[in-house]
Design a protein around this motif. Structure first.
Motif, PDB file in Angstrom:
ATOM      1  N   UNK A  61      58.655  46.909  34.203  1.00  0.00           N
ATOM      2  CA  UNK A  61      58.467  45.605  33.594  1.00  0.00           C
ATOM      3  C   UNK A  61      56.988  45.357  33.348  1.00  0.00           C
ATOM      4  N   UNK A  62      56.652  44.889  32.169  1.00  0.00           N
ATOM      5  CA  UNK A  62      55.263  44.628  31.813  1.00  0.00           C
ATOM      6  C   UNK A  62      55.118  43.193  31.324  1.00  0.00           C
ATOM      7  N   UNK A  63      54.383  42.390  32.103  1.00  0.00           N
ATOM      8  CA  UNK A  63      54.159  40.993  31.754  1.00  0.00           C
ATOM      9  C   UNK A  63      52.868  40.831  30.959  1.00  0.00           C
TER      10      UNK A  63
ATOM     11  N   UNK B  33      55.409  36.731  28.379  1.00  0.00           N
ATOM     12  CA  UNK B  33      56.356  37.719  27.881  1.00  0.00           C
ATOM     13  C   UNK B  33      56.556  38.808  28.922  1.00  0.00           C
ATOM     14  N   UNK B  34      57.728  39.397  28.903  1.00  0.00           N
ATOM     15  CA  UNK B  34      58.034  40.519  29.788  1.00  0.00           C
ATOM     16  C   UNK B  34      58.828  41.540  28.991  1.00  0.00           C
ATOM     17  N   UNK B  35      58.283  42.728  28.875  1.00  0.00           N
ATOM     18  CA  UNK B  35      58.962  43.803  28.172  1.00  0.00           C
ATOM     19  C   UNK B  35      59.526  44.777  29.192  1.00  0.00           C
ATOM     20  N   UNK B  36      60.793  45.078  29.052  1.00  0.00           N
ATOM     21  CA  UNK B  36      61.475  45.979  29.983  1.00  0.00           C
ATOM     22  C   UNK B  36      61.590  47.376  29.387  1.00  0.00           C
ATOM     23  N   UNK B  37      61.155  48.345  30.126  1.00  0.00           N
ATOM     24  CA  UNK B  37      61.275  49.737  29.688  1.00  0.00           C
ATOM     25  C   UNK B  37      62.558  50.306  30.262  1.00  0.00           C
ATOM     26  N   UNK B  38      63.639  50.079  29.544  1.00  0.00           N
ATOM     27  CA  UNK B  38      64.951  50.545  29.957  1.00  0.00           C
ATOM     28  C   UNK B  38      65.712  50.996  28.717  1.00  0.00           C
TER      29      UNK B  38
ATOM     30  N   UNK C  87      64.294  43.954  24.061  1.00  0.00           N
ATOM     31  CA  UNK C  87      64.059  44.254  25.469  1.00  0.00           C
ATOM     32  C   UNK C  87      62.950  43.362  26.023  1.00  0.00           C
ATOM     33  N   UNK C  88      62.968  42.122  25.626  1.00  0.00           N
ATOM     34  CA  UNK C  88      61.895  41.189  25.967  1.00  0.00           C
ATOM     35  C   UNK C  88      62.470  39.880  26.487  1.00  0.00           C
ATOM     36  N   UNK C  89      61.787  39.340  27.494  1.00  0.00           N
ATOM     37  CA  UNK C  89      62.104  38.030  28.038  1.00  0.00           C
ATOM     38  C   UNK C  89      60.848  37.177  27.956  1.00  0.00           C
ATOM     39  N   UNK C  90      61.042  35.881  27.788  1.00  0.00           N
ATOM     40  CA  UNK C  90      59.909  34.968  27.693  1.00  0.00           C
ATOM     41  C   UNK C  90      60.062  33.818  28.684  1.00  0.00           C
ATOM     42  N   UNK C  91      58.921  33.230  29.016  1.00  0.00           N
ATOM     43  CA  UNK C  91      58.910  31.990  29.777  1.00  0.00           C
ATOM     44  C   UNK C  91      57.962  31.045  29.051  1.00  0.00           C
TER      45      UNK C  91
END
Length: 122
Positions: A4-6, A21-26, A77-81
């Motif tokens: 996970x990379x914020x 932002x958070x990008x997941x390497x999956x 593959x991204x999450x945000x807050x």
């Protein structure tokens, strides 16, 4: 194992906004429930928000409810807050979290990224 990379942290005045932002390497992001934690200097990790793999369910800590919004795009593959109406007490390192089996919560922390610093000045 998910990586996970914020990003998106920074310095902002009270009342301002930031979007983390958070990008997941999956291979498949939709396999993971995700969320955010934060840790203030000298403090314990604190649950902030969580989102189900589908995005249909979200949960917030009382301290951020109505000010923060969690969202995700599994194709990216991204999450945000989205953090609005920031307060000095929101100052912390914010960590992205992911769990393949259960919803992220205060007792289900999953795997974490390295964090991104948020500083809110008064």
């Amino acid at each position: 194992q998910v990586q996970l990379d914020e990003s998106g942290g920074g310095l902002v005045q009270a009342g301002g906004s930031l979007r983390l932002s958070c990008v997941a390497s999956v291979t498949t992001a939709s396999s993971y429930a995700m969320g955010w934690f934060r840790q203030a200097p000298g403090g314990e990790p604190e649950f902030v928000a969580a989102i189900a793999w589908s995005g249909a369910t979200t949960v917030y800590a009382d301290s951020v409810k109505g000010r923060f919004t969690i969202s995700r795009d599994n194709a990216k593959k991204t999450m945000w807050l989205q953090m609005n109406s920031l307060k000095p007490e929101d100052t912390a390192v914010y960590y992205c979290a992911a769990d393949r089996h259960q919803m992220i919560s205060s007792t289900r922390r999953g795997n974490w990224g390295r964090g991104t610093q948020v500083i809110v000045s008064s």
